[in-house]
Enzyme design. Structure first.
Site, mmCIF file in Angstrom:
data_model
loop_
_atom_site.group_PDB
_atom_site.id
_atom_site.type_symbol
_atom_site.label_atom_id
_atom_site.label_comp_id
_atom_site.label_asym_id
_atom_site.label_seq_id
_atom_site.Cartn_x
_atom_site.Cartn_y
_atom_site.Cartn_z
ATOM 1 N N GLY A 48 -2.870 -3.263 -0.709
ATOM 2 C CA GLY A 48 -2.242 -4.379 -0.737
ATOM 3 C C GLY A 48 -1.065 -3.691 -0.885
ATOM 4 O O GLY A 48 0.340 -4.856 -0.936
ATOM 5 N N CYS A 49 -0.347 -3.062 -1.998
ATOM 6 C CA CYS A 49 1.143 -2.968 -2.424
ATOM 7 C C CYS A 49 1.551 -1.740 -1.260
ATOM 8 O O CYS A 49 2.815 -2.438 -0.736
ATOM 9 C CB CYS A 49 0.781 -1.373 -3.575
ATOM 10 S SG CYS A 49 0.100 -2.706 -4.660
#
Length: 158
Positions: A48-49
């Site tokens: 996600g990051c």
């Protein structure tokens, strides 16, 4: 946990950055034509990051052309941020807040839901701060995917 809201003065910070050096919010805001986008993320190199960082990377020219500087902040150590920036060719500042002090002052660290459980952690958040360090936009619990495009739309950039 104090949550920042639109119209509030953003808490100032000076943090170490990937590649060496430091970043200061007030100085960055004063140098920007319009302001600074400050985003908090849990951990470099996670799916996600990475998606969110790459979206900021790919939209950086649009944000810069509109007068915004981007600063990403995580609790990662500088060595991890250096690797992340290099591997993903990130073109904006990555800052380290290992004690999570800045995150707490911005309301970006605290209780959150993770797979149905309440845990302490980094709350994925994004803020737009004007040249006077006033918060123009405050978003908590944002989703990594599509977030940057929504931000650009809210700022009237696309």
């Amino acid at each position: 946990m104090v949550r920042q809201e639109e119209g509030m003065t953003a808490p100032d910070f000076t943090l170490p950055t990937a590649g060496g050096g430091t970043v200061n919010l007030r100085e960055s805001a004063a140098k920007a034509e319009k302001g600074v986008v400050v985003y908090f993320y849990p951990r470099a190199m996670t799916p996600g990051c990475t998606k969110e960082a790459c979206d900021f990377r790919d939209s950086e020219s649009v944000l810069r052309a509109a007068g915004y500087t981007v600063i990403g902040i995580s609790p990662d150590k500088i060595a991890s941020l250096d690797k992340f920036a290099e591997k993903k060719e990130l073109n904006f500042v990555l800052a380290s807040d290992p004690d999570r002090d800045v995150m707490r002052r911005w309301g970006a660290y605290g209780e959150k839901k993770n797979y149905g459980r309440i845990v302490q952690g980094v709350i994925r958040s994004t803020f737009v701060v004007d040249r006077d360090c006033r918060i123009v936009l405050a978003k908590y619990n944002v989703r990594a995917t599509g977030h940057v495009q929504r931000l650009c739309k809210e700022l009237g950039l696309v």
